[in-house]
Design a protein around this motif. Sequence first.
Motif, PDB file in Angstrom:
ATOM      1  N   ARG A 180      -8.077  24.229 -17.965  1.00  0.00           N
ATOM      2  CA  ARG A 180      -7.314  24.859 -19.052  1.00  0.00           C
ATOM      3  C   ARG A 180      -5.936  24.210 -19.112  1.00  0.00           C
ATOM      4  NH1 ARG A 180      -4.059  29.722 -19.851  1.00  0.00           N
ATOM      5  NH2 ARG A 180      -4.013  30.044 -17.569  1.00  0.00           N
ATOM      6  N   THR A 181      -5.497  23.854 -20.294  1.00  0.00           N
ATOM      7  CA  THR A 181      -4.172  23.221 -20.462  1.00  0.00           C
ATOM      8  C   THR A 181      -3.347  24.004 -21.471  1.00  0.00           C
ATOM      9  OG1 THR A 181      -4.986  21.754 -22.207  1.00  0.00           O
ATOM     10  CG2 THR A 181      -5.098  20.926 -19.957  1.00  0.00           C
ATOM     11  N   TRP A 182      -2.020  24.042 -21.240  1.00  0.00           N
ATOM     12  CA  TRP A 182      -1.086  24.656 -22.179  1.00  0.00           C
ATOM     13  C   TRP A 182       0.301  24.072 -21.930  1.00  0.00           C
ATOM     14  CZ3 TRP A 182      -2.678  26.865 -17.701  1.00  0.00           C
ATOM     15  CH2 TRP A 182      -1.704  27.375 -16.844  1.00  0.00           C
ATOM     16  N   SER A 183       1.212  24.408 -22.750  1.00  0.00           N
ATOM     17  CA  SER A 183       2.565  23.864 -22.593  1.00  0.00           C
ATOM     18  C   SER A 183       3.593  24.848 -23.134  1.00  0.00           C
ATOM     19  CB  SER A 183       2.699  22.522 -23.323  1.00  0.00           C
ATOM     20  OG  SER A 183       2.440  22.677 -24.699  1.00  0.00           O
ATOM     21  N   ASP A 184       4.834  24.678 -22.635  1.00  0.00           N
ATOM     22  CA  ASP A 184       5.956  25.427 -23.190  1.00  0.00           C
ATOM     23  C   ASP A 184       7.044  24.427 -23.574  1.00  0.00           C
ATOM     24  OD1 ASP A 184       7.211  24.692 -20.825  1.00  0.00           O
ATOM     25  OD2 ASP A 184       6.837  26.637 -19.851  1.00  0.00           O
ATOM     26  N   SER A 185       8.216  24.895 -23.785  1.00  0.00           N
ATOM     27  CA  SER A 185       9.271  23.992 -24.240  1.00  0.00           C
ATOM     28  C   SER A 185       9.713  22.999 -23.166  1.00  0.00           C
ATOM     29  CB  SER A 185      10.487  24.796 -24.711  1.00  0.00           C
ATOM     30  OG  SER A 185      10.966  25.637 -23.655  1.00  0.00           O
ATOM     31  N   THR A 190      -1.647  22.234 -16.480  1.00  0.00           N
ATOM     32  CA  THR A 190      -3.103  22.070 -16.351  1.00  0.00           C
ATOM     33  C   THR A 190      -3.574  22.944 -15.200  1.00  0.00           C
ATOM     34  OG1 THR A 190      -3.077  19.786 -17.145  1.00  0.00           O
ATOM     35  CG2 THR A 190      -5.000  20.482 -15.888  1.00  0.00           C
ATOM     36  N   GLU A 191      -4.544  23.797 -15.494  1.00  0.00           N
ATOM     37  CA  GLU A 191      -5.127  24.674 -14.477  1.00  0.00           C
ATOM     38  C   GLU A 191      -6.605  24.316 -14.301  1.00  0.00           C
ATOM     39  OE1 GLU A 191      -4.800  29.325 -13.982  1.00  0.00           O
ATOM     40  OE2 GLU A 191      -6.476  28.812 -15.321  1.00  0.00           O
ATOM     41  N   THR A 192      -6.992  24.000 -13.078  1.00  0.00           N
ATOM     42  CA  THR A 192      -8.392  23.674 -12.781  1.00  0.00           C
ATOM     43  C   THR A 192      -8.976  24.757 -11.888  1.00  0.00           C
ATOM     44  OG1 THR A 192      -7.942  21.295 -12.931  1.00  0.00           O
ATOM     45  CG2 THR A 192      -9.968  21.968 -11.823  1.00  0.00           C
TER      46      THR A 192
END
Length: 361
Positions: A180-185, A190-192
């Motif tokens: 799972r991938t996400w981002s902020d400012s 990345t979470e595996t």
Amino acid sequence: MGLTEYECPACGGIMNFDAKSQLLACPYCDTKIKVSDYVAPRKEEQDKDAKADSNEWMQEGNEWQPGETEGMVVYSCQSCGGEIVASENEGSLTCPFCSNNVVVKEKFSGDLRPDYVIPFKKNKQDAMNAYAGYVKGKLLLPSVFYAENHIDKIRGIYIPYWLYDATVDGDYSFSATKVRTWSDSDYNYTETSHYGVERSGSESFANVPHDASKEMPDDLMESIEPFNFSEAVPFNGGYLAGFLANRYDIKAEDTKAHIVERMKNTVETDIRNTVDGYSTVNITSKQQNVRNLRHKYALYPVWLLNTSWNGKNYLFAMNGQSGKFVGNLPVSKKKATILYLLSTIGFTLLSIFICLLIINN
């Protein structure tokens, strides 16, 4: 050798098995008979051994060279007395002198007798039409392959097959991940996540085929599968009339390992496909068990087409039941060069045209 002829009871002509009507048919008087109903008019004579006296044949001056007769048998045609020379594995023959169709009973008796036969449903014209459709539209094919008269030989042959039944059990362990991938400012994340997945299952197989003829390329015979075994019938030599037929020369035990591997691979693929929804999946351990493995013997219908070009032989095959057609085709270097030059010229002209448009604008 005991030879069985399929003589028309009405006119004495030579009967063939007709793929379209599924009957024994006489081309002279149009008599048609169910294969199971056929009784030879000269049954008592045909039950006698028609011994081919190869020694007498050689004494008449037609001597073979040393080693030339290895793997060959000479039969005597009961209709015209002509000599029929064939390989020792051929069990259905046509006399080259009178075109009489004969079945060599000894090739299909005792342990050599097939359990089943799938009769031809496609005839010679169907095979030629399939060839024409197969080569149609292939731009790089040498032009000579488009001509029907380029075919050197076309034969309808019953190919011997071993058919296997079995049940395969499979127990599998997989390591799987979800990413799972996400981002902020400030950052990208990345979470595996790691998972252990277990799967168990059984799959039953019926009539998995393996050709039993050394003359036939295994990859070519597998390419024309599948055959529909539901249309198989108990063996009767009448279905061979007008066609060639080979007896097996590969023992069942010599094909078993390959068939078992095919079954195991199928089970592994099917079980693997149940593990979905993950980013990655890897097998960590597996255990397979094969149960109730057994086999039977059958003859399957195949049309073979041979042709040659530039000193090389090309073999095509068609499933005589379904019409599936396969084969390897050569590429014309001349056509490939012309196509390359035309595409290069076309690309160059297109580039020039685009440049001119840009300049003018």
